[in-house]
Design a protein around this motif. Structure first.
Motif, PDB file in Angstrom:
ATOM      1  N   SER A  51     -23.385 -20.981 -10.091  1.00  0.00           N
ATOM      2  CA  SER A  51     -24.504 -19.861 -10.112  1.00  0.00           C
ATOM      3  C   SER A  51     -25.599 -20.298  -9.003  1.00  0.00           C
ATOM      4  CB  SER A  51     -25.142 -19.997 -11.607  1.00  0.00           C
ATOM      5  OG  SER A  51     -26.300 -19.005 -11.486  1.00  0.00           O
ATOM      6  N   THR A  97     -16.689 -23.999 -14.627  1.00  0.00           N
ATOM      7  CA  THR A  97     -16.117 -22.771 -14.887  1.00  0.00           C
ATOM      8  C   THR A  97     -16.757 -21.898 -13.778  1.00  0.00           C
ATOM      9  OG1 THR A  97     -17.703 -22.118 -16.376  1.00  0.00           O
ATOM     10  CG2 THR A  97     -15.462 -22.900 -17.223  1.00  0.00           C
ATOM     11  N   GLU A  98     -18.089 -22.140 -13.151  1.00  0.00           N
ATOM     12  CA  GLU A  98     -18.727 -21.328 -12.509  1.00  0.00           C
ATOM     13  C   GLU A  98     -19.953 -21.896 -11.597  1.00  0.00           C
ATOM     14  OE1 GLU A  98     -21.721 -17.403 -13.110  1.00  0.00           O
ATOM     15  OE2 GLU A  98     -20.470 -17.794 -14.693  1.00  0.00           O
ATOM     16  N   GLU A 105     -21.370 -23.982 -23.397  1.00  0.00           N
ATOM     17  CA  GLU A 105     -21.597 -24.182 -22.061  1.00  0.00           C
ATOM     18  C   GLU A 105     -22.871 -25.001 -21.936  1.00  0.00           C
ATOM     19  OE1 GLU A 105     -19.576 -20.452 -19.711  1.00  0.00           O
ATOM     20  OE2 GLU A 105     -21.710 -20.308 -20.219  1.00  0.00           O
ATOM     21  N   ILE A 162     -14.842 -25.198  -8.762  1.00  0.00           N
ATOM     22  CA  ILE A 162     -14.318 -24.438 -10.036  1.00  0.00           C
ATOM     23  C   ILE A 162     -13.103 -25.418 -10.538  1.00  0.00           C
ATOM     24  CG2 ILE A 162     -13.025 -22.641 -11.099  1.00  0.00           C
ATOM     25  CD1 ILE A 162     -16.399 -22.030 -10.158  1.00  0.00           C
ATOM     26  N   ASP A 206     -17.507 -22.775  -3.596  1.00  0.00           N
ATOM     27  CA  ASP A 206     -17.164 -22.538  -4.787  1.00  0.00           C
ATOM     28  C   ASP A 206     -16.008 -22.943  -5.578  1.00  0.00           C
ATOM     29  OD1 ASP A 206     -19.913 -21.817  -4.558  1.00  0.00           O
ATOM     30  OD2 ASP A 206     -19.743 -19.963  -5.575  1.00  0.00           O
ATOM     31  N   HIS A 207     -15.115 -22.242  -4.663  1.00  0.00           N
ATOM     32  CA  HIS A 207     -13.578 -22.390  -5.388  1.00  0.00           C
ATOM     33  C   HIS A 207     -13.121 -23.944  -5.382  1.00  0.00           C
ATOM     34  CE1 HIS A 207     -12.621 -22.434  -0.779  1.00  0.00           C
ATOM     35  NE2 HIS A 207     -11.598 -23.226  -1.377  1.00  0.00           N
TER      36      HIS A 207
END
Length: 182
Positions: free
Chosen positions: A121, A118-119, A138, A102, A98-99
């Motif tokens: 999910s 930004t994220e 978004e 982002i 995930d990082h």
């Protein structure tokens, strides 16, 4: 870099085992016996995994020093956090942490900027990229090969080929019914 790899669930049995909700694609690496994990809340840890096993489709862990049901139950809802080298990559070339996703720019194949991730999910059936558009809105983009065609970490971008209507108002309405003029 620290990543949440699991959340402790309820106690299992009377000898200190707990169920865990796995939040990593590599549980055999991150949740192996001997692994030392930070916790949130920090006061619960660090915890060292003593044993792990699968029972009825759930991962059960026992931590050093946790010997009874009461001690195991006291850990309920604690997040387990692993230290990960920020440059580490998953084994599969088309997988990402995930990082790493982002803050990537999201662009169309022609270079048009859609926004910035930004994220990520994680849903039961697929992952979604939460993208902040330049106007602050978004949009959620399914993280599937057919739509996200390329992720280039060196260029810090993700290329998408969205179906009509996913990121704009160009939805195509198709009907098999013919207008009857009534």
């Amino acid at each position: 870099m620290q990543l949440v790899v699991a959340r402790i669930g309820r106690a299992h049995g009377i000898k200190g085992e707990v169920t865990v909700e796995v939040r990593t694609d590599e549980p055999e690496l991150r949740l192996a016996p001997g692994a030392v994990l930070a916790t949130d809340p920090a006061s619960a840890g660090p915890l060292t995994i003593e044993t792990g096993r699968v029972h009825s489709g759930r991962l059960l862990l026992r931590f050093e020093g946790v010997r009874d049901r009461n001690a195991a139950e006291a850990l309920r809802n604690t997040l387990l956090i692993a230290d990960v080298d920020p440059d580490e990559r998953p084994e599969e070339p088309d997988e990402f942490y995930d990082h790493q996703l982002i803050d990537l720019d999201v662009v169309l194949a022609d270079g048009t900027v859609i926004g910035r991730i930004t994220e990520v999910s994680h849903l039961p059936f697929q992952d979604l990229l939460v993208v902040e558009r330049p106007d602050g809105d978004e949009v959620m983009i399914p993280f599937v090969e057919e739509i996200v065609t390329d992720v280039d970490l060196a260029e810090q971008k993700a290329v998408v080929v969205p179906p009509p209507g996913l990121i704009d108002d160009r939805a195509e309405i198709v009907s098999s019914r013919e207008e009857d003029g009534a």
